[in-house]
Motif scaffolding. Structure first.
Motif, PDB file in Angstrom:
ATOM      1  N   ILE A 105       0.842  -1.205   0.000  1.00  0.00           N
ATOM      2  CA  ILE A 105       0.000   0.000   0.000  1.00  0.00           C
ATOM      3  C   ILE A 105       0.877   1.255   0.000  1.00  0.00           C
ATOM      4  O   ILE A 105       0.632   2.198  -0.750  1.00  0.00           O
ATOM      5  CB  ILE A 105      -0.973  -0.020   1.196  1.00  0.00           C
ATOM      6  N   CYS A 106       1.912   1.256   0.822  1.00  0.00           N
ATOM      7  CA  CYS A 106       2.835   2.409   0.860  1.00  0.00           C
ATOM      8  C   CYS A 106       3.523   2.597  -0.482  1.00  0.00           C
ATOM      9  O   CYS A 106       3.676   3.734  -0.960  1.00  0.00           O
ATOM     10  CB  CYS A 106       3.866   2.227   1.962  1.00  0.00           C
ATOM     11  N   ILE A 125       1.105   4.133  -2.889  1.00  0.00           N
ATOM     12  CA  ILE A 125       0.906   5.558  -2.591  1.00  0.00           C
ATOM     13  C   ILE A 125       2.112   6.372  -3.057  1.00  0.00           C
ATOM     14  O   ILE A 125       1.970   7.400  -3.720  1.00  0.00           O
ATOM     15  CB  ILE A 125       0.623   5.770  -1.088  1.00  0.00           C
ATOM     16  N   VAL A 170       2.117   9.169  -6.024  1.00  0.00           N
ATOM     17  CA  VAL A 170       2.637  10.528  -5.820  1.00  0.00           C
ATOM     18  C   VAL A 170       3.755  10.807  -6.827  1.00  0.00           C
ATOM     19  O   VAL A 170       3.822  11.883  -7.422  1.00  0.00           O
ATOM     20  CB  VAL A 170       3.109  10.723  -4.357  1.00  0.00           C
TER      21      VAL A 170
END
Length: 190
Positions: A31-32, A35, A39
């Motif tokens: 998930i990180c 993300i 970005v």
């Protein structure tokens, strides 16, 4: 915490098997990564957009500079017609095809110089260096006067075999002036 196979997160009651914690941390890191990747993609997109806008601005600036150079060149040519004494002396007499064009001292050379100037303009139009409509409006009248004046033709050969480019320019400018009898259109620009 009675079961020794369970591992608990410190200061919480969340206890799981080691395999479950591995799956949990793996999911959390995925998930990180998603993300951070999103970005990063967003930043790349914004940077590409900024580069595209900069490129467009550079192209517009280059076009504006080119247009300014063409305008300066064109105005210098127009000014040359009035600042050069030989060209201006012919220009003052050409409207009425004055008798001085045929009898004036040194007029044949001045008239050749005038024709050469107009043919330079015609060549610039033909090569696309200056806008044809602007040249027709600014110089077409003079070309027609020169090629149709009997006194102008006295003492020099104004035949088409020597001044063919100028004859084509004069014909095109006549067509342009016939299409715009009330002056140039509002959108005329260099």
């Amino acid at each position: 915490m009675s079961d020794p196979s369970l591992y608990c997160f410190p200061r919480t009651l969340d206890c799981r098997l080691m395999a479950e914690w591995g799956v949990f941390w793996q999911a959390l890191s995925t998930i990180c990564a998603v993300i951070v990747g999103a970005v990063g993609l967003y930043k790349i997109y914004r940077e590409l957009e900024r580069l595209y806008e900069q490129r467009q601005k550079d192209i517009e600036d280059k076009n504006a500079a080119g247009k300014l150079k063409r305008t300066e060149f064109f105005l210098n040519q127009h000014r040359r017609l009035f600042d050069n004494t030989e060209l201006f002396s012919v220009l003052c007499l050409i409207d009425g095809d004055e008798l001085s064009l045929a009898t004036g001292v040194g007029m044949p050379d001045k008239k050749r110089k005038f024709l050469t100037f107009l043919e330079e303009i015609a060549l610039l139009v033909k090569s696309g260096q200056i806008d044809a409509h602007v040249a027709y409006y600014m110089f077409g009248y003079y070309a027609n006067c020169a090629l149709t004046g009997k006194n102008f033709a006295s003492g020099i050969d104004t035949s088409k075999k020597y001044w063919g480019l100028l004859y084509q320019f004069a014909a095109d400018s006549r067509d342009y002036l016939d299409q715009h009898p009330d002056g140039p259109p509002h959108d005329l620009s260099l």
